[in-house]
Design an enzyme around this catalytic site. Structure first.
Site, short mmCIF file in Angstrom:
data_model
loop_
_atom_site.label_atom_id
_atom_site.label_comp_id
_atom_site.label_asym_id
_atom_site.label_seq_id
_atom_site.Cartn_x
_atom_site.Cartn_y
_atom_site.Cartn_z
N LYS A 283 1.22 -3.94 -21.34
CA LYS A 283 1.24 -4.66 -20.07
C LYS A 283 0.01 -5.54 -19.89
O LYS A 283 0.06 -6.64 -19.34
CB LYS A 283 1.35 -3.67 -18.91
CG LYS A 283 1.44 -4.30 -17.53
CD LYS A 283 2.75 -5.03 -17.34
CE LYS A 283 2.91 -5.74 -16.02
NZ LYS A 283 4.10 -6.60 -15.97
N CYS B 149 0.85 -1.19 0.00
CA CYS B 149 0.00 0.00 0.00
C CYS B 149 0.89 1.23 0.00
O CYS B 149 2.10 1.14 -0.09
CB CYS B 149 -0.87 0.01 1.25
SG CYS B 149 -1.83 -1.48 1.47
C1 AGP Z 1 5.21 -11.08 -19.81
O1 AGP Z 1 6.38 -10.42 -19.55
C2 AGP Z 1 4.32 -10.36 -20.75
N1 AGP Z 1 4.01 -9.07 -20.26
C3 AGP Z 1 3.09 -11.15 -21.17
O2 AGP Z 1 3.50 -12.34 -21.77
C4 AGP Z 1 2.12 -11.46 -20.04
O3 AGP Z 1 2.65 -12.43 -19.21
C5 AGP Z 1 0.82 -11.99 -20.64
O4 AGP Z 1 0.27 -10.99 -21.46
C6 AGP Z 1 -0.17 -12.39 -19.55
O5 AGP Z 1 -0.51 -11.30 -18.77
P1 AGP Z 1 -1.37 -11.53 -17.43
O6 AGP Z 1 -0.54 -12.32 -16.47
O7 AGP Z 1 -1.68 -10.16 -16.94
O8 AGP Z 1 -2.60 -12.28 -17.84
#
Ligand code: AGP
Length: 614
Positions: free
Chosen positions: A609, A2
């Site tokens: 992301k 937090c």
């Molecule tokens: C990992 O470094 C990537 N950003 C990507 O493969 C990611 O793991 C994938 O998109 C799954 O995301 P999530 O865990 O938020 O579902």
């Protein structure tokens, strides 16, 4: 994780805008709920002599609710809040579901003391039972409230001395935390540090304190760092430090921070990725604390129970899929159970017509918003199967879609390449496998220290390996059994942030085709768990006899060392802890190579992301 912030000013003023700004800067640390409190002075001469020395007798204005800063501050009109003292808190729920009662700051039974915390008080449940037995007014289940009541129950007993009460409370509270607190009749702000971040700032006619620097820098660049076991006592023009152990005054060191704010946001690291890699020992420790004391683990394990002939499914995408695969190895090798790890769309295409009410799938997603995963959840729901979740973002769609879920408790992950969330996904699967096998989970307690040592002893070697790989645009990561998922993860990190092609495969598979890629100096990285060295040496020699460059990542093994060109040594550890440790040098190799190629590892091209599209 937090975020807390506190401020005290010489003159009463409208503190709302300052609290909102600080909360915005801390919002990456949690956005399940937010709250602010201000204390406005009462007429002079009221309260006890000690209190009159600080001339307060204030009134507390507390506003808080579930939601993010912008929504809640507008709805509850934080901007108008006035006073000479103010506290803000951003919550990332661990103890106690997101709710108004569990939002922070919290009041004591009589509304005289207000405070907020960051961290985990692991004896939260026991303390709450004690407070209830002693007749205190306990409003929620959040451990931040426990910090306030812990001070409250010692305040009266210590002649209304906040400093003494906080020292006594320290002895009662277990875990890593930091909290800021004040009494309406005492015109000082108090804060204590025990494992969670805390830094103070000295400005013209104000002092402030916060979980991190970026929320202080807009107000001042004169800072005082707080260390574990220290209590900071803030007055409008001073920050005094006292030892929690003996109450002695400690000389505070004021320093001037002249760096750019964005560097501070990265905690002094050049990139969020490196910062988040270095957070792994701490967040792994926090997750183990949480799992050891959470009643949800029992519910989760119960929900995992299927008729003996039916496997469970672990479903995810990208890095989360690699955690699912590691989980499946743990499930079988530790608990003797079968788990099938599948990519989310693969789950739909391969099992969508056969799963049913007797089936259970664990959907793994740090963001909890990945569309591919949510599609698979829908498919499972459509067949009346049970939906379990493993996620990092609590308020996410997956959290709401799950019958029961377990949090990763990593705090916000900003960098696109997932690092600390993968480590905690692996820790969670390992923990559950231990519970299923009836093994002592205390055997996992050395993990945070082992992770910290692995970072220390592998960073320089990872840098050297990255320097060698820099000139190559094509290479392989090989793993065997429990390190196969780590080879996949190492390859994904490298692909994501260096733009080189790299594939991770089961090492015994290499001779069935990909070996043809090997030529003089061609890099192949071998991720090896204790006990697999002999098997891996065979696979190493397939490469080196054809001129390839064999790079081992493993605990020290003379026989393996004799067969490879480069050796990245991790600390000795148990066979099942090792895959988690082996992940760190793979993350560091990709990081150093990315930076050497002039790429921003936090924002690699073409990626996002959270992928909320098909
Ligand atoms: C990992 O470094 C990537 N950003 C990507 O493969 C990611 O793991 C994938 O998109 C799954 O995301 P999530 O865990 O938020 O579902």
């Amino acid at each position: 994780m937090c975020g807390i912030f506190g401020i005290i000013t010489r003159e009463e003023q409208t503190l709302g805008p300052i609290l909102i700004e600080a909360a915005r800067r801390l919002s990456y640390r949690g956005y399940d709920s937010v709250g602010c409190a201000t204390v406005a002075a009462a007429p002079p001469g009221s309260g006890t002599p000690q209190q009159q020395r600080y001339s307060a007798g204030g009134s507390i204005d507390l506003r808080k609710d579930v939601g993010c800063v912008d929504d809640v501050s507008a709805r509850l009109n934080f901007a108008e809040m006035r006073g000479g003292r103010g506290i803000a808190q951003l919550r990332w729920a661990t103890f106690g579901a997101p709710s108004h009662e569990n939002a922070q700051p919290h009041l004591d039974s009589d509304g005289d003391i207000v405070g907020a915390h960051n961290g985990n008080v692991v004896n939260n449940v026991q303390m709450r039972e004690l407070f209830l037995r002693e007749g205190l007014t306990v409003r929620g289940t959040n451990d931040g409230e426990t910090c306030v009541h812990a001070v409250e129950r010692h305040f009266d007993r210590n002649g209304n001395d906040m400093l003494a009460a906080i020292r006594a409370a320290y002895d009662d509270l277990e875990g890593d935390y930091a909290f800021v607190i004040t009494h309406r009749d005492d015109h000082r702000l108090f804060a204590i540090k025990k494992g969670s971040g805390l830094v103070a700032g000295l400005g013209g006619g104000l002092t402030c304190i916060s979980s991190d620097l970026p929320s202080i820098l807009p107000l001042t660049r004169r800072i005082v760092r707080i260390h574990d076991g220290e209590i900071a006592v803030l007055a409008p023009d001073s920050v005094e430090l006292y030892s929690v152990h003996d109450g002695a005054r400690i000389q505070s060191e004021e320093e001037y921070y002249d760096g750019p704010i964005e560097v501070a946001e990265k905690g002094g690291y050049p990139h969020f990725m490196l910062k988040e890699i270095h957070e792994e020992p701490t967040v792994a420790g926090e997750l183990l604390h949480l799992l050891n004391s959470s009643k949800y683990v029992g519910r989760f394990l119960d929900a995992l129970t299927t008729p003996s002939d039916r496997p469970v499914y672990f479903v995810g995408c990208g890095t989360s899929y690699h955690a699912c695969l590691l989980g499946a190895y743990y499930w079988n090798q530790i608990a003797g159970r079968t788990a099938i790890a599948l990519l989310a769309p693969q789950f739909i295409e391969q099992c969508g017509q056969s799963v049913g009410p007797d089936d259970v799938a664990v959907f793994v997603s740090q963001s909890g918003e990945t569309k591919d995963v949510l599609n698979a959840v829908k498919a499972m729901r459509g067949r009346a199967g049970r939906v379990l979740g493993v996620l990092n973002v609590l308020g996410s769609t997956l959290a709401h879609a799950s019958d029961v879920y377990l949090p990763l408790a990593c705090g916000y992950e900003i960098s696109v390449p997932a690092t600390k969330t993968f480590v905690n996904q692996a820790v969670l699967f390992l923990y559950l496998a231990y519970r299923l096998a009836g093994r002592e989970t205390a055997e996992l307690d050395p993990l945070p220290d082992l992770l910290a040592r692995t970072l220390e002893v592998t960073d320089a070697a990872a840098h050297d390996v990255a320097a060698y790989l820099h000139d190559w645009d094509d290479m392989y990561y090989l793993g065997y059994g429990v390190t196969h998922p780590i080879a996949l993860e190492g390859a994904l990190k490298l692909k994501e942030i260096t733009y080189a092609h790299c594939e991770g495969i089961f090492s015994s598979e290499f001779k069935h085709g990909p070996l043809s890629a090997v030529r003089q100096g061609y890099p192949v990285l071998f991720i090896t768990a204790p006990g697999d060295e002999a098997m891996m040496i065979n696979h190493v020699n397939e490469v080196t006899t054809r001129g390839g460059r064999a790079i081992a990542i493993a605990a020290e093994d003379p026989a393996l060392r004799a067969n490879v060109h480069d050796y990245l040594v991790i600390p000795e550890a148990d066979r099942f802890l090792s895959p988690i440790l082996l992940t760190l040098p793979a993350q560091l190799i990709s990081y150093h190579m990315s930076v050497a190629r002039g790429i921003d590892p936090d924002r690699p091209r073409n990626l996002s992301k959270t992928l909320t599209v098909d």
